[in-house]
Design a protein around this motif. Sequence first.
Motif, PDB file in Angstrom:
ATOM      1  N   CYS A  24      -8.961  -5.884 -11.118  1.00 31.76           N
ATOM      2  CA  CYS A  24      -8.499  -4.549 -10.734  1.00 31.76           C
ATOM      3  C   CYS A  24      -8.013  -3.794 -11.968  1.00 31.76           C
ATOM      4  O   CYS A  24      -7.219  -4.317 -12.754  1.00 31.76           O
ATOM      5  N   CYS A  27      -3.942  -3.054 -11.513  1.00 29.78           N
ATOM      6  CA  CYS A  27      -2.918  -4.109 -11.552  1.00 29.78           C
ATOM      7  C   CYS A  27      -3.428  -5.437 -12.110  1.00 29.78           C
ATOM      8  O   CYS A  27      -2.648  -6.355 -12.316  1.00 29.78           O
ATOM      9  N   CYS A  51      -8.164  -3.821  -3.644  1.00 29.05           N
ATOM     10  CA  CYS A  51      -7.213  -4.770  -4.213  1.00 29.05           C
ATOM     11  C   CYS A  51      -6.127  -5.047  -3.173  1.00 29.05           C
ATOM     12  O   CYS A  51      -5.521  -4.116  -2.644  1.00 29.05           O
ATOM     13  N   CYS A  54      -2.446  -4.049  -5.052  1.00 29.46           N
ATOM     14  CA  CYS A  54      -1.975  -2.674  -5.263  1.00 29.46           C
ATOM     15  C   CYS A  54      -2.599  -1.678  -4.288  1.00 29.46           C
ATOM     16  O   CYS A  54      -2.195  -0.518  -4.250  1.00 29.46           O
TER      17      CYS A  54
HETATM   18 ZN   LIG Z   1      -4.826  -3.829  -7.992  1.00 25.91          ZN
END
Ligand SMILES: [Zn+2]
Length: 362
Positions: A24, A27, A51, A54
């Motif tokens: 990702c 994050c 994700c 996040c």
């Molecule tokens: Zn993420």
Amino acid sequence: MIKNILKKIPAHLNGESIKREESCRLCGASSGKLLAVTNYWDIKNASLVQCENCGLTQLDPMLTEDDMSEGCLAYYIEESLRSPEEERKRNLLRNFRKGVLFGYSLKKLHYAPEEVLEFGPGTGYFLQGLKFIFPDIRITVIDINQEVLSFNKSQHNYDTFKTTPEEHIQEFDNRFDLIIARDILEHVMDIAKVFVNVRKYSRPNGLFHFITPNGHEDLWKHYLTYNYLHKHSELLINHVNYFDGNGLLNYLLDKQFTPVEYYTYKLKTTLRGRGWKVRPKLMAAVSQNRSAGYYINEKIAEVKNDTINKEDILNKWYINSKRKYLIYWISWYHHANLIKIDPKLNVGHEIYGLFQIPVKSH
Ligand SMILES: [Zn+2]
């Protein structure tokens, strides 16, 4: 009955947990939920992966810079050929009025910007509206498209830079007290880098303003095509990030951005079923692997360059610097967001953000 409908909005997105090809970009998480598979023109097949840490949904794998510039050019040609010139001219005026309204909202909050930076200014008319309210602002714009920059230079005489929001430009550090990214964040490959640059470019207590689609509604069409038709969907415009209203806020809070205004607006799309209703007409088109090269090589000659005369565009009875309340009321009438929804609900069309940028701690 209404209660039952409201319970369904927004729909919960189901997807298989997978290991991502790339982690990702917000994050760093390495797993996610597979929500759809899209074909970006005939350039790249990529999954839409959410994700679970996040909440951001992104293309996996992400487009490369080359993918993006090829697809963007093809899209520019495709879009120019299907939207009438009159419509495009009306949009300039609309953007001007939105800039006026934004300027007034800053005034009400007792902000008066001096140095303004916009990522991806489009035609630059939003900034003209802002300048109508704050005539002394100095304006810098960045874009990757030279045509956009040349237009902004020749129409408005802004300072222009050919670069991306992710690229760090040292001479921008500590320079701006207002940074604007309208309908840009959904397009950038390395979203975390953009927020880092916003912090670097800002003076202490500067402001960051953005609008970006509510990711849940924006990806809904791809989700339907994948989950109900079991097909790859067509992705022509390079939306590579689909923001979760809660995840985006948490990320910005974590980076010490302070919300001044944060809300979602325009419910029309939600009322039509986006984000919760399973209907064929809400689905994204099944991919035809449309050829980007065809548009770039064969159709580019058909794109006419409009001659845009700024005096004509802004020649309206209500645009008068001696009677500024007129343009304010007209802009308010056309564009005020009367219904404001908490983005955490992931309902509505677009997220509006105005954040105070933290003082840097080096
Ligand atoms: Zn993420």
